[in-house]
Design a protein around this motif. Structure first.
Motif, mmCIF file in Angstrom:
data_model
loop_
_atom_site.group_PDB
_atom_site.id
_atom_site.type_symbol
_atom_site.label_atom_id
_atom_site.label_comp_id
_atom_site.label_asym_id
_atom_site.label_seq_id
_atom_site.Cartn_x
_atom_site.Cartn_y
_atom_site.Cartn_z
ATOM 1 N N VAL A 149 -4.338 -27.696 16.964
ATOM 2 C CA VAL A 149 -3.294 -28.291 17.779
ATOM 3 C C VAL A 149 -4.046 -29.180 19.039
ATOM 4 O O VAL A 149 -4.643 -28.621 19.954
ATOM 5 N N GLY A 188 5.616 -25.056 14.759
ATOM 6 C CA GLY A 188 3.925 -25.200 14.920
ATOM 7 C C GLY A 188 3.807 -25.340 16.576
ATOM 8 O O GLY A 188 2.767 -24.888 17.084
ATOM 9 N N LEU A 189 4.642 -25.775 17.110
ATOM 10 C CA LEU A 189 4.563 -26.049 18.602
ATOM 11 C C LEU A 189 4.802 -24.801 19.521
ATOM 12 O O LEU A 189 4.542 -24.702 20.655
ATOM 13 N N GLU A 226 3.140 -31.142 14.852
ATOM 14 C CA GLU A 226 2.949 -29.886 14.764
ATOM 15 C C GLU A 226 4.359 -29.207 14.590
ATOM 16 O O GLU A 226 4.421 -28.040 13.873
ATOM 17 N N ARG A 227 5.503 -29.803 15.180
ATOM 18 C CA ARG A 227 6.651 -29.286 15.024
ATOM 19 C C ARG A 227 7.343 -29.789 13.754
ATOM 20 O O ARG A 227 8.349 -29.113 13.048
ATOM 21 N N ALA A 230 -1.377 -25.727 22.277
ATOM 22 C CA ALA A 230 -0.134 -25.856 22.198
ATOM 23 C C ALA A 230 0.731 -25.649 23.418
ATOM 24 O O ALA A 230 1.684 -26.187 23.564
ATOM 25 N N LYS A 267 -3.252 -22.604 12.785
ATOM 26 C CA LYS A 267 -3.383 -23.918 13.215
ATOM 27 C C LYS A 267 -3.882 -23.756 14.582
ATOM 28 O O LYS A 267 -4.061 -24.932 15.449
ATOM 29 N N ARG A 269 1.386 -35.795 18.582
ATOM 30 C CA ARG A 269 0.871 -34.522 18.183
ATOM 31 C C ARG A 269 1.667 -33.453 18.292
ATOM 32 O O ARG A 269 1.766 -32.684 17.093
#
Length: 432
Positions: A429, A343-344, A392-393, A351, A425, A388
């Motif tokens: 973020v 997600g990163l 995300e990761r 991000a 997402k 955070r």
């Protein structure tokens, strides 16, 4: 009631119209096949965009010819196809690579036609006439246009060799290819001493429509050489109309006179329309080859980075040589980056801010306080962002720290090319 020929023409037009609506995606697919299957076309990644324009022009012409029942005998090759042939001639790419590209393109286009025809409700008596019409038009067009582009290639190759300082250019190519053992005679032919320290660079105009820039590029090569501390005149060879190779003679000097940050300022002020890739200082005849090869890798990274690239990129700057190797397989690199960062790796501002924070945090040995000083933030803000980013990761950054640092470095250089736009997402973020 429409005649047999009229119904055939209508079905051919319908198939061509359907394919033409997918022109952009079909262009990308066929361009990718040609670039992958024909190694000679990968000699210069800057030509990839022009290859795509050539493919698009040819497909568009074929589709319109079929749609409007135009006689293919009257057609001319698209302008982009002609320019691509000229540029291949300037680069010394074998003409058979150009011919093979047209044959391979025709084969792939025929597969698309068969797929499209298979999706149509075709009356049995129309199947063969429709295929005959499409195959005839494609064959006549490819035969005619391939002859035109080969003729353009051959004329350009003759002109280009005559225009260059041919003895010097051919001698450089022989040395770079390893086909010649450099000696005093080679140095005399080049008017350049090979047994010294060299700083090789490649200078080019990134704007594909820049036209013939050689005079400006050669002027920039001399400016660049003097700025970096050349002891005599540089060796300059034109690669094509928008690219030049240069070797800066440094004698016994083991470091350039100016650093790369000063070089970037100098180029921005004097030659802002050009980009320079520098190969680092090496020594002797083998160093002559090695520094140029490194400059080629740095250039590949600059082209892959696009707008993210600085006006000057050097192979021996931190991270450049590593990321440059990863540009050789961009699809695999993108997949790997996204598997590491998950997600990163989203392509949005939040991000990006989290990636920057984690990059500084890891570079400062996982210290929130030290990272906060670098980022000019409160250490609690750094702590929050790192938390955070880990969310995300999906895990923290200690288990596979090296992979994370490398993936972040790739993102820093290549940006959107390795990121993914995650709209689900993207708006969530967070960061302070």
């Amino acid at each position: 009631m429409a005649s047999h020929d009229e119904r055939t023409a209508l079905l051919v037009a319908r198939i061509a119209s359907s394919l033409n609506r997918r022109l952009v995606s079909l262009t990308a697919d066929i361009t990718d096949v040609l670039y992958t299957e024909i190694p000679d076309l990968r000699a210069d990644r800057q030509l990839l965009e022009l290859l795509g324009a050539s493919v698009e022009g040819n497909l568009d012409t074929i589709f319109h010819t079929l749609q409007h029942n135009i006689a293919p005998e009257n057609l001319e090759a698209p302008a982009a196809a002609m320019e691509y042939a000229r540029r291949l001639a300037q680069q010394g790419v074998p003409v058979n690579a150009l011919v093979r590209a047209y044959r391979l393109g025709q084969t792939n286009l025929l597969k698309l036609v068969f797929d499209e025809l298979g999706g149509e409700a075709v009356e049995p008596e129309l199947g063969v006439p429709v295929l005959e019409r499409i195959i005839t038009v494609m064959s006549v067009y490819i035969d005619r246009v391939s002859q035109q582009v080969v003729a353009v290639y051959e004329r350009e190759r003759e002109r280009w060799l005559a225009h260059q300082s041919s003895v010097r250019a051919v001698r450089v190519q022989e040395i770079l290819a390893g086909n010649e053992h450099p000696d005093a005679g080679a140095s005399a032919a080049l008017n350049y001493v090979l047994n010294q320290n060299h700083l090789a660079a490649i200078i080019w105009a990134p704007d594909a429509g820049a036209g013939d820039m050689l005079a400006k590029i050669e002027s920039a090569a001399h400016d660049f050489s003097g700025f970096m501390g050349a002891v005599t005149d540089p060796l300059f060879v034109a690669a094509d109309r928008v690219t030049g190779w240069v070797w800066v003679p440094l004698g016994t000097r083991s470091a350039p006179r100016r650093d790369y940050s000063e070089l970037r300022e100098f180029l921005h002020d004097r030659h802002s329309e050009l980009v320079v890739a520098v190969g680092g200082i090496t020594s002797g005849p083998e160093g002559f080859r090695q520094s140029h090869a490194r400059a080629q890798r740095a250039r590949a990274l600059a082209i892959a980075a696009g707008k993210n690239a600085p006006v000057a990129i050097a192979y021996d700057e931190p991270g450049v040589s590593t990321v440059a190797m990863l540009t050789e397989d961009p699809a695999a690199t993108r997949t790997w980056v996204q598997s590491v960062l998950r997600g990163l790796a989203a392509d949005n501002e939040n991000a990006a801010r989290l990636r920057e924070t984690v990059q500084v945090y890891l570079a400062n040995n996982l210290s929130n306080v030290a990272a906060a000083k670098v980022l000019d933030l409160h250490y609690n803000s750094v702590k929050y962002r790192v938390k955070r980013a880990a969310e995300e990761r999906g895990e923290d950054f200690t288990r596979d720290r090296l992979s994370v640092e490398l993936a972040l470095l790739v993102c820093q250089w290549l940006g959107p090319a390795v990121l993914t736009l995650d709209q689900a997402k993207g708006g969530h973020v967070g960061g302070q």
